[in-house]
Design an enzyme around this catalytic site. Sequence first.
Site, mmCIF file in Angstrom:
data_model
loop_
_atom_site.group_PDB
_atom_site.id
_atom_site.type_symbol
_atom_site.label_atom_id
_atom_site.label_comp_id
_atom_site.label_asym_id
_atom_site.label_seq_id
_atom_site.Cartn_x
_atom_site.Cartn_y
_atom_site.Cartn_z
ATOM 1 N N ASP A 64 0.826 -1.202 0.000
ATOM 2 C CA ASP A 64 0.000 0.000 0.000
ATOM 3 C C ASP A 64 0.861 1.252 0.000
ATOM 4 O O ASP A 64 2.074 1.199 0.210
ATOM 5 C CB ASP A 64 -0.902 0.010 1.242
ATOM 6 C CG ASP A 64 -1.963 -1.073 1.209
ATOM 7 O OD1 ASP A 64 -2.331 -1.514 0.106
ATOM 8 O OD2 ASP A 64 -2.411 -1.488 2.296
ATOM 9 N N TYR A 125 6.902 -9.797 6.852
ATOM 10 C CA TYR A 125 6.827 -8.361 7.105
ATOM 11 C C TYR A 125 7.313 -8.048 8.517
ATOM 12 O O TYR A 125 7.158 -8.858 9.438
ATOM 13 C CB TYR A 125 5.385 -7.861 6.998
ATOM 14 C CG TYR A 125 4.861 -7.656 5.596
ATOM 15 C CD1 TYR A 125 4.934 -6.404 4.989
ATOM 16 C CD2 TYR A 125 4.274 -8.697 4.888
ATOM 17 C CE1 TYR A 125 4.428 -6.200 3.707
ATOM 18 C CE2 TYR A 125 3.775 -8.501 3.605
ATOM 19 C CZ TYR A 125 3.846 -7.247 3.024
ATOM 20 O OH TYR A 125 3.356 -7.053 1.768
#
Length: 284
Positions: A64, A125
Site C-alpha cells: 500500500d 513483514y
Amino acid sequence: MSDEVQPGCVRVRLDLSYDGTDFSGWAKQAGGRRTVQGEIEDALRTVTRSKDVTYELTVAGRTDAGVHARGQVAHVDLPEALWGEHQEKLLKRLAGRLAKDVRVWSLREAPVGFNARFAALWRRYVYRVGDRPGGVDPLLRNHVLWHDWELDVAVMDAAAKSLVGEHDFAAYAKKREGATTIREILDFGVRRLPDGIVEIEVRADAFCHNQVRSMVGALLFVGDGHRGVEWPRKVLDAGVRDSAVHVVRPHGLTLEEVGYPADELLAARNKEARNRRSLPAAGR
C-alpha cells in the site's frame, strides 16, 4: 499472470527494494500518481529503447501507499532478442534511470514455472514501533511509528502467538468482493531491539488487504494495557471487524523477504496457490 511464457520471450526475475514514503503504493493507478510499478516499467521502457511498449511486472505482494520493501520480488516477460541485447548492462542502466528511493538489485532468467506472485510460499513483514517518551529518532521517522504509551513486549508476543495458524482473518481484513480472507500465519512474534525499537514480525503464506496493519493495531492496544492478552484472538474468533481495532499508519511496515520453493516444486505451488481455500465446518 500466466505461468506460460509466450514463445519468443524470457521470464526475468527482479529482486528489488524501495522506500514507500513518496509512492502511492506498488500498483499503477490512474491520474498520474507515482507508484513503484509505474516507475520501474517506465525505466525499463526507456533503457531498452522500447518506445510505446510497456512490459508489465507481476509482483509477489502489492504494498500500500507508504509501505516499504527490502526484499520484494517481481517478474517480467521480455522478448528474447531484447533480453539478449540488454541483459549485461540492464541492471546498471536501471540504477542510472530510477529515482534513488527504488532499487533493482538483481535481474536473472527465472526457472521454468516461476511466477513471482503465485509461486511464493510466504511473505515476511516487520512493523517497527518506538515508544520512547521523547518520540522517534528523526533519521528513522519514515520507518518507525511512534506510540506514546510504553509497550509490554512480552504480552504483545503472547497475543501474537495466539493468531498463528490457518484462520479466517475477516476481522482483520478489508473485505474484497469475491476474495477469501482465509490465510495461514506461520510465525508471529514481537521483540525489543537493543536500541529500544519494537519489531513486530509476521510471516504468512499471504496476507489480506490491511491485515498486517490491523493486527499490529490490536497488539499495540494489548501492549499498552488497553486490552487483555486474549483480546486479539477473541476478535479473530468473532469473525467481524471490531471498531476498536485500528489500522495503524503504513510507514512502520516493511516487506522484508519472500520465500519460494525449490525449482522443481514451482509448478505445484502455482497450482496450489490459485485454489480458493475454505476452513473445516467445525470452525476457524
